[in-house]
Design a protein around this motif. Structure first.
Motif, PDB file in Angstrom:
ATOM      1  N   SER A 138       0.831  -1.201   0.000  1.00  0.00           N
ATOM      2  CA  SER A 138       0.000   0.000   0.000  1.00  0.00           C
ATOM      3  C   SER A 138       0.870   1.258   0.000  1.00  0.00           C
ATOM      4  O   SER A 138       0.586   2.235  -0.700  1.00  0.00           O
ATOM      5  CB  SER A 138      -0.932  -0.015   1.211  1.00  0.00           C
ATOM      6  N   LEU A 139       1.952   1.226   0.785  1.00  0.00           N
ATOM      7  CA  LEU A 139       2.882   2.352   0.800  1.00  0.00           C
ATOM      8  C   LEU A 139       3.551   2.509  -0.564  1.00  0.00           C
ATOM      9  O   LEU A 139       3.703   3.629  -1.065  1.00  0.00           O
ATOM     10  CB  LEU A 139       3.936   2.162   1.893  1.00  0.00           C
ATOM     11  N   LEU A 140       3.936   1.409  -1.181  1.00  0.00           N
ATOM     12  CA  LEU A 140       4.552   1.466  -2.510  1.00  0.00           C
ATOM     13  C   LEU A 140       3.620   2.148  -3.510  1.00  0.00           C
ATOM     14  O   LEU A 140       4.057   2.957  -4.333  1.00  0.00           O
ATOM     15  CB  LEU A 140       4.916   0.064  -3.003  1.00  0.00           C
ATOM     16  N   ARG A 141       2.344   1.819  -3.443  1.00  0.00           N
ATOM     17  CA  ARG A 141       1.369   2.441  -4.352  1.00  0.00           C
ATOM     18  C   ARG A 141       1.325   3.953  -4.129  1.00  0.00           C
ATOM     19  O   ARG A 141       1.335   4.722  -5.087  1.00  0.00           O
ATOM     20  CB  ARG A 141      -0.016   1.836  -4.151  1.00  0.00           C
ATOM     21  N   SER A 142       1.272   4.377  -2.868  1.00  0.00           N
ATOM     22  CA  SER A 142       1.230   5.810  -2.572  1.00  0.00           C
ATOM     23  C   SER A 142       2.490   6.517  -3.050  1.00  0.00           C
ATOM     24  O   SER A 142       2.423   7.607  -3.626  1.00  0.00           O
ATOM     25  CB  SER A 142       1.056   6.039  -1.065  1.00  0.00           C
ATOM     26  N   LEU A 143       3.648   5.911  -2.817  1.00  0.00           N
ATOM     27  CA  LEU A 143       4.902   6.516  -3.262  1.00  0.00           C
ATOM     28  C   LEU A 143       4.994   6.561  -4.781  1.00  0.00           C
ATOM     29  O   LEU A 143       5.511   7.531  -5.354  1.00  0.00           O
ATOM     30  CB  LEU A 143       6.096   5.766  -2.665  1.00  0.00           C
ATOM     31  N   ALA A 144       4.478   5.534  -5.439  1.00  0.00           N
ATOM     32  CA  ALA A 144       4.466   5.526  -6.911  1.00  0.00           C
ATOM     33  C   ALA A 144       3.618   6.669  -7.448  1.00  0.00           C
ATOM     34  O   ALA A 144       3.970   7.310  -8.450  1.00  0.00           O
ATOM     35  CB  ALA A 144       3.952   4.179  -7.427  1.00  0.00           C
ATOM     36  N   ALA A 145       2.520   6.953  -6.782  1.00  0.00           N
ATOM     37  CA  ALA A 145       1.638   8.038  -7.223  1.00  0.00           C
ATOM     38  C   ALA A 145       2.318   9.398  -7.112  1.00  0.00           C
ATOM     39  O   ALA A 145       1.926  10.346  -7.799  1.00  0.00           O
ATOM     40  CB  ALA A 145       0.349   8.028  -6.401  1.00  0.00           C
ATOM     41  N   ALA A 146       3.359   9.494  -6.295  1.00  0.00           N
ATOM     42  CA  ALA A 146       4.083  10.755  -6.112  1.00  0.00           C
ATOM     43  C   ALA A 146       5.100  11.014  -7.222  1.00  0.00           C
ATOM     44  O   ALA A 146       5.755  12.054  -7.221  1.00  0.00           O
ATOM     45  CB  ALA A 146       4.804  10.751  -4.764  1.00  0.00           C
ATOM     46  N   LYS A 147       5.226  10.098  -8.169  1.00  0.00           N
ATOM     47  CA  LYS A 147       6.224  10.226  -9.233  1.00  0.00           C
ATOM     48  C   LYS A 147       5.566  10.162 -10.613  1.00  0.00           C
ATOM     49  O   LYS A 147       5.763   9.212 -11.373  1.00  0.00           O
ATOM     50  CB  LYS A 147       7.290   9.124  -9.098  1.00  0.00           C
ATOM     51  N   PRO A 148       4.776  11.186 -10.979  1.00  0.00           N
ATOM     52  CA  PRO A 148       4.176  11.178 -12.314  1.00  0.00           C
ATOM     53  C   PRO A 148       5.258  11.214 -13.394  1.00  0.00           C
ATOM     54  O   PRO A 148       6.333  11.773 -13.177  1.00  0.00           O
ATOM     55  CB  PRO A 148       3.316  12.437 -12.329  1.00  0.00           C
ATOM     56  N   TYR A 149       4.957  10.591 -14.519  1.00  0.00           N
ATOM     57  CA  TYR A 149       5.909  10.478 -15.635  1.00  0.00           C
ATOM     58  C   TYR A 149       7.196   9.798 -15.177  1.00  0.00           C
ATOM     59  O   TYR A 149       8.268  10.057 -15.717  1.00  0.00           O
ATOM     60  CB  TYR A 149       6.223  11.851 -16.243  1.00  0.00           C
ATOM     61  N   GLY A 150       7.089   8.923 -14.191  1.00  0.00           N
ATOM     62  CA  GLY A 150       8.265   8.339 -13.573  1.00  0.00           C
ATOM     63  C   GLY A 150       8.807   7.117 -14.284  1.00  0.00           C
ATOM     64  O   GLY A 150       8.119   6.420 -15.020  1.00  0.00           O
ATOM     65  N   SER A 151      10.069   6.893 -14.004  1.00  0.00           N
ATOM     66  CA  SER A 151      10.763   5.687 -14.451  1.00  0.00           C
ATOM     67  C   SER A 151      11.021   4.854 -13.198  1.00  0.00           C
ATOM     68  O   SER A 151      11.738   5.292 -12.293  1.00  0.00           O
ATOM     69  CB  SER A 151      12.071   6.076 -15.137  1.00  0.00           C
ATOM     70  N   PHE A 152      10.420   3.655 -13.146  1.00  0.00           N
ATOM     71  CA  PHE A 152      10.415   2.827 -11.948  1.00  0.00           C
ATOM     72  C   PHE A 152      11.213   1.548 -12.169  1.00  0.00           C
ATOM     73  O   PHE A 152      11.203   0.980 -13.255  1.00  0.00           O
ATOM     74  CB  PHE A 152       8.974   2.432 -11.596  1.00  0.00           C
ATOM     75  N   LEU A 153      11.886   1.088 -11.100  1.00  0.00           N
ATOM     76  CA  LEU A 153      12.624  -0.166 -11.126  1.00  0.00           C
ATOM     77  C   LEU A 153      12.277  -0.958  -9.875  1.00  0.00           C
ATOM     78  O   LEU A 153      12.307  -0.423  -8.764  1.00  0.00           O
ATOM     79  CB  LEU A 153      14.138   0.103 -11.165  1.00  0.00           C
ATOM     80  N   GLU A 154      11.961  -2.226 -10.081  1.00  0.00           N
ATOM     81  CA  GLU A 154      11.763  -3.151  -8.970  1.00  0.00           C
ATOM     82  C   GLU A 154      12.770  -4.269  -9.136  1.00  0.00           C
ATOM     83  O   GLU A 154      12.800  -4.935 -10.176  1.00  0.00           O
ATOM     84  CB  GLU A 154      10.339  -3.710  -8.979  1.00  0.00           C
ATOM     85  N   LEU A 155      13.587  -4.468  -8.121  1.00  0.00           N
ATOM     86  CA  LEU A 155      14.562  -5.558  -8.119  1.00  0.00           C
ATOM     87  C   LEU A 155      14.018  -6.646  -7.205  1.00  0.00           C
ATOM     88  O   LEU A 155      13.973  -6.474  -5.989  1.00  0.00           O
ATOM     89  CB  LEU A 155      15.923  -5.052  -7.628  1.00  0.00           C
TER      90      LEU A 155
END
Length: 192
Positions: free
Chosen positions: A35-52
């Protein structure tokens, strides 16, 4: 206020949970962390994301749920049998690229890439190749790790590794850190 997640869970989440349980995979991130990951993801519009460390895609589904339509996510895992579960339920989303690779090799091959958000949920990017991973963060980028509180599935001697990782992160001058004694133990770093 309670810790209950009263918002809607991501599409396919329960299907991924069921497939995860059937597969025997036991290393999935808990729903509070997700749930926290979702909220933090929403804070990065047009973002480039990496999950290891994709695992079966449980945390991946939450990250995707928080991302806007213009953002992209690369998620890397070396266990094809678990990655196949994520592929089955998430690969139809054009924003994601699911990669079967050794985390260390992938980091070496992609070291010049930059990201706004890195969730390091495996050895590489967390206990191994920390400097290389943090070098991939853009200014203002988020570095997130979980499982920093003692876990029942930790092997003997892992507590010392976690303690050392926390000390290493605290000593860095290029991150602003928040340590949360919540969920499985979360650390969020923001790149200066």
């Amino acid at each position: 206020m309670t810790q209950d997640i009263l918002q809607q869970y991501p599409d396919h989440y329960q299907y991924i949970v069921d497939a995860t349980n059937a597969s025997g995979f036991t290393m999935a991130s808990d729903p509070l962390t997700c749930s926290l990951l979702r909220s933090l993801a929403a804070a990065k519009p047009y973002g480039s994301f990496l999950e290891l460390g994709t695992g079966t895609g449980l945390s991946t589904s939450w990250i995707l749920d928080g991302m806007d339509k213009e953002s992209t996510l690369i998620s890397v895992d070396n266990a094809q049998e678990y990655l196949d579960i994520a592929i089955r339920f998430l690969n139809d989303d054009s924003r994601i690229k699911l990669v079967n690779a050794d985390g260390g090799e992938w980091l070496k091959e992609n070291r010049r890439r930059k990201f706004d958000f890195i969730f390091a949920d495996t050895w590489h990017g967390k206990y191994l190749m920390l400097d290389e991973t943090l070098a991939m963060l853009n200014k203002g980028g988020l570095y997130i790790i979980d499982d920093m509180l003692p876990q029942s599935n930790w092997p003997e001697g892992h507590q010392e590794k976690a303690t050392q990782l926390i000390k290493d992160l605290e000593a860095r001058e290029d991150l602003v850190l928040t340590k949360q004694v919540w969920a499985s133990g979360i650390i969020i770093g923001v790149k200066k």
